[in-house]
Every structure is written in structure tokens, then in C-alpha cells.
Enzyme design. Structure first.
Site, mmCIF file in Angstrom:
data_model
loop_
_atom_site.group_PDB
_atom_site.id
_atom_site.type_symbol
_atom_site.label_atom_id
_atom_site.label_comp_id
_atom_site.label_asym_id
_atom_site.label_seq_id
_atom_site.Cartn_x
_atom_site.Cartn_y
_atom_site.Cartn_z
ATOM 1 N N CYS A 40 44.183 5.627 37.286
ATOM 2 C CA CYS A 40 43.759 5.724 38.677
ATOM 3 C C CYS A 40 44.843 6.441 39.493
ATOM 4 O O CYS A 40 46.036 6.051 39.420
ATOM 5 C CB CYS A 40 43.539 4.314 39.232
ATOM 6 S SG CYS A 40 43.274 4.256 41.014
ATOM 7 N N CYS A 48 41.506 -1.482 41.291
ATOM 8 C CA CYS A 48 41.333 -1.346 42.758
ATOM 9 C C CYS A 48 39.901 -0.931 43.097
ATOM 10 O O CYS A 48 39.538 -0.842 44.271
ATOM 11 C CB CYS A 48 42.363 -0.363 43.338
ATOM 12 S SG CYS A 48 42.041 1.362 42.951
ATOM 13 N N HIS A 55 22.297 -2.277 36.615
ATOM 14 C CA HIS A 55 23.383 -2.301 35.621
ATOM 15 C C HIS A 55 24.301 -1.095 35.747
ATOM 16 O O HIS A 55 25.036 -0.772 34.804
ATOM 17 C CB HIS A 55 22.801 -2.369 34.196
ATOM 18 C CG HIS A 55 22.104 -3.667 33.923
ATOM 19 N ND1 HIS A 55 21.243 -3.846 32.871
ATOM 20 C CD2 HIS A 55 22.120 -4.852 34.589
ATOM 21 C CE1 HIS A 55 20.778 -5.096 32.890
ATOM 22 N NE2 HIS A 55 21.292 -5.730 33.925
ATOM 23 N N ARG A 90 27.602 8.737 25.493
ATOM 24 C CA ARG A 90 26.271 8.351 25.992
ATOM 25 C C ARG A 90 25.948 9.112 27.272
ATOM 26 O O ARG A 90 24.800 9.484 27.528
ATOM 27 C CB ARG A 90 26.208 6.835 26.234
ATOM 28 C CG ARG A 90 26.199 6.025 24.950
ATOM 29 C CD ARG A 90 26.062 4.547 25.229
ATOM 30 N NE ARG A 90 24.794 4.246 25.869
ATOM 31 C CZ ARG A 90 24.556 3.088 26.504
ATOM 32 N NH1 ARG A 90 25.506 2.181 26.616
ATOM 33 N NH2 ARG A 90 23.380 2.866 27.034
ATOM 34 N N CYS A 103 38.075 2.646 39.358
ATOM 35 C CA CYS A 103 39.292 2.034 38.835
ATOM 36 C C CYS A 103 39.005 0.582 38.438
ATOM 37 O O CYS A 103 38.341 -0.142 39.181
ATOM 38 C CB CYS A 103 40.409 2.060 39.886
ATOM 39 S SG CYS A 103 41.876 1.162 39.317
ATOM 40 N N GLN A 161 17.120 -1.173 34.938
ATOM 41 C CA GLN A 161 18.272 -1.694 34.192
ATOM 42 C C GLN A 161 18.995 -0.533 33.503
ATOM 43 O O GLN A 161 20.053 -0.714 32.922
ATOM 44 C CB GLN A 161 17.816 -2.705 33.128
ATOM 45 C CG GLN A 161 17.076 -3.909 33.713
ATOM 46 C CD GLN A 161 16.412 -4.717 32.618
ATOM 47 O OE1 GLN A 161 17.007 -5.617 32.025
ATOM 48 N NE2 GLN A 161 15.163 -4.379 32.327
ATOM 49 N N ASN A 162 18.388 0.649 33.558
ATOM 50 C CA ASN A 162 18.926 1.799 32.834
ATOM 51 C C ASN A 162 20.133 2.395 33.548
ATOM 52 O O ASN A 162 20.240 2.334 34.769
ATOM 53 C CB ASN A 162 17.836 2.871 32.645
ATOM 54 C CG ASN A 162 16.688 2.351 31.804
ATOM 55 O OD1 ASN A 162 16.838 1.333 31.126
ATOM 56 N ND2 ASN A 162 15.542 2.995 31.888
#
Ligand code: APR
Length: 234
Positions: A142, A127, A116, A74, A124, A98-99
Site C-alpha cells: 500500500c 487501511c 461478495h 480469475r 489495502c 454474489q458474483n
């Protein structure tokens, strides 16, 4: 015919009277840039993908690999897309979105509040340290605590970021017109924000859950409606 001639009188009155305008957007904002919305019949992402399996913290804990690859795909789609005339028309005002694509920023908006998160941020899982290293199709650990690097988006079952939420509330309370574009207005708590606005102009090809609380709902698309309003929202 000039753009302005297509503006309904009720919409023109709202923008004429407004001295401070803020935008509140959803996936329909990027539809004319070729990115799928979530709930449009047949083409919506959730028509073909189960959100509980691909957009929830429980699914990430259970089986992160398919989610990781879906979000990378995406991200690539969003990177290939171009901002449309609607994104460009909103360049001069604050945008609460919201995109998770970056088309508002690439369309020139300088004050964008991502409720969002973003496809272009990673951190991570444990953490929360931001990750800006190379991305691979395989899961990444991480460098600090060796837990999984995750997409910087808000999944179902997670709280929205409090800094962005507070900023969105402040912007909406202080403005005198909120232009709501491209959202079905059904996902909480984001969908409750437009209720705080003094006046709401909705731009949507279909009625939504926010239509009843709008001063006027203009049945048009983001690119057509917002470019026609350019003179008022620049
Ligand atoms: N211009 C304007 N609006 C459009 C266009 C367009 N060209 N095309 C479609 N729309 C409208 C649809 O009619 C619909 O009302 O955009 C809306 C998209 O609604 P959703 O697909 O539900 O997307 P959104 O409201 O942004 O979803 C909210 O749900 O799954 C979560 O986190 C996800 O942020 C997302 C949230």
C-alpha cells in the site's frame, strides 16, 4: 418457435402479475459465458481448489502469494469473457449478485449490488484505502501504510459489506417478484435474502436449496430462460 412459447405457464403467470422485478444471481449466471461455477460436479472451482486455502482471510494472512496470483488469473478470465444473453436480458432491472465478475455491468445492467465484492476492485488489507494503481504478479504494498494490497472480494470468515447488504434487503422487500438465477443457495448469509421476497421465480437447470421456497422453479439455463422472459423484464 418464438422465445415466449418455451415459457412454462407458471413462470408466465408470475412475470405477468409482477410490476417490479429484481434479480438475484450466482455463478451459474456466468456459466454460459465460459466462467466456472464453484460447485458444479467436476468443473466447479471448489472441486479443484480448497476454498479455505484460497478464499479465506486466514489463508491470506498465512500465505498471500498463491491467492494473489489466483485472483489475478480469475480477473483476467473474467475480462476475457463476454456477457451472455442472460446478462443482457437483465440490463433493465436491479441485480443483486454474489458474483465477482463484471458481466452484469458489461451486459448493460446499471444497478448492480455486489454482495461478495469484485475481481476488479483492490484495497489495502489494513487501511482499506482503494488501490487503482498498476497490478503485478508480485504482491503490492500500500502506498500509504505499506501493508499488502488485496483483492476487493469477500472471503470466507469475513462480513459482507453492510451498504450492499442493506440495499439488497431493501430491493427485495420492495419488489413483487425476485428472479433467482444460477445459485445453489447454500452460502449464508446471501442465501437467506430470497426468503424476504414476496414471490420467487427460480431459473436453474438443477434443483437447489432455494427451490423449496420458490413459487416456481424453471429447469432451464440463465441465457435461455432470461432471454425468453425479456418482454417482461425489460
Ligand atoms: N444457468 C443457470 N444456472 C446454472 C447454469 C446455467 N447455465 N449452470 C450451472 N448453474 C447452476 C448450478 O446448478 C448451481 O445451482 O448455478 C449454480 C451455481 O452454484 P455455485 O457453484 O454454488 O455458485 P453460487 O451459488 O454462486 O456460490 C455462492 O459461494 O464460494 C462462494 O463466494 C462464492 O459467491 C459464491 C458463493
Amino acid at each position: 418457435m418464438t422465445q415466449e412459447l418455451i415459457i412454462p405457464e407458471a413462470a408466465r403467470r408470475l412475470v405477468d402479475k409482477a410490476s417490479s422485478i429484481v434479480a438475484f444471481t450466482g455463478a451459474g449466471m456466468s456459466a454460459e459465458s465460459g466462467l466456472a461455477t464453484y460447485r458444479s460436479p467436476k468443473s466447479g472451482l471448489w472441486e479443484n481448489v480448497d476454498p479455505t486455502a484460497m478464499a479465506s482471510i486466514d489463508a491470506w494472512a498465512r500465505d498471500p502469494e498463491p491467492m494473489w496470483q489466483w485472483y489475478l488469473a480469475r480477473r483476467e478470465q473474467a475480462a476475457q469473457a463476454e456477457p451472455n444473453a442472460g446478462h443482457r436480458a437483465l440490463a433493465g432491472i436491479p441485480v443483486i449478485t454474489q458474483n465477482i465478475d463484471d458481466l452484469h455491468e458489461r451486459g448493460g445492467a446499471e444497478d448492480v449490488v455486489h454482495l461478495h465484492g469484485s475481481l476488479f476492485e483492490f484495497r489495502c488489507t489494513m487501511c482499506a484505502r482503494p488501490y487503482r494503481g498498476p497490478l503485478t504478479n508480485e504482491l503490492i504494498s500500500c502506498p500509504l501504510c505499506e501493508n499488502l494490497i488485496r483483492p476487493g472480494v469477500v472471503w470466507f470468515g469475513e462480513m459482507l459489506p453492510s451498504k450492499e447488504w442493506n440495499r439488497a434487503e431493501e430491493l427485495i422487500r420492495d419488489c413483487d417478484l425476485l428472479i433467482v438465477v444460477g445459485t445453489s443457495g447454500i452460502v449464508q448469509p446471501a442465501a437467506s435474502l430470497p426468503l424476504l421476497a414476496r414471490h420467487v421465480l427460480e431459473i436453474s437447470p438443477d434443483p437447489t436449496s432455494l427451490t423449496p421456497i420458490s413459487d416456481y422453479s424453471w429447469r432451464t439455463t440463465a441465457a435461455i430462460g432470461l432471454s425468453a422472459l425479456l418482454h417482461w423484464i425489460r
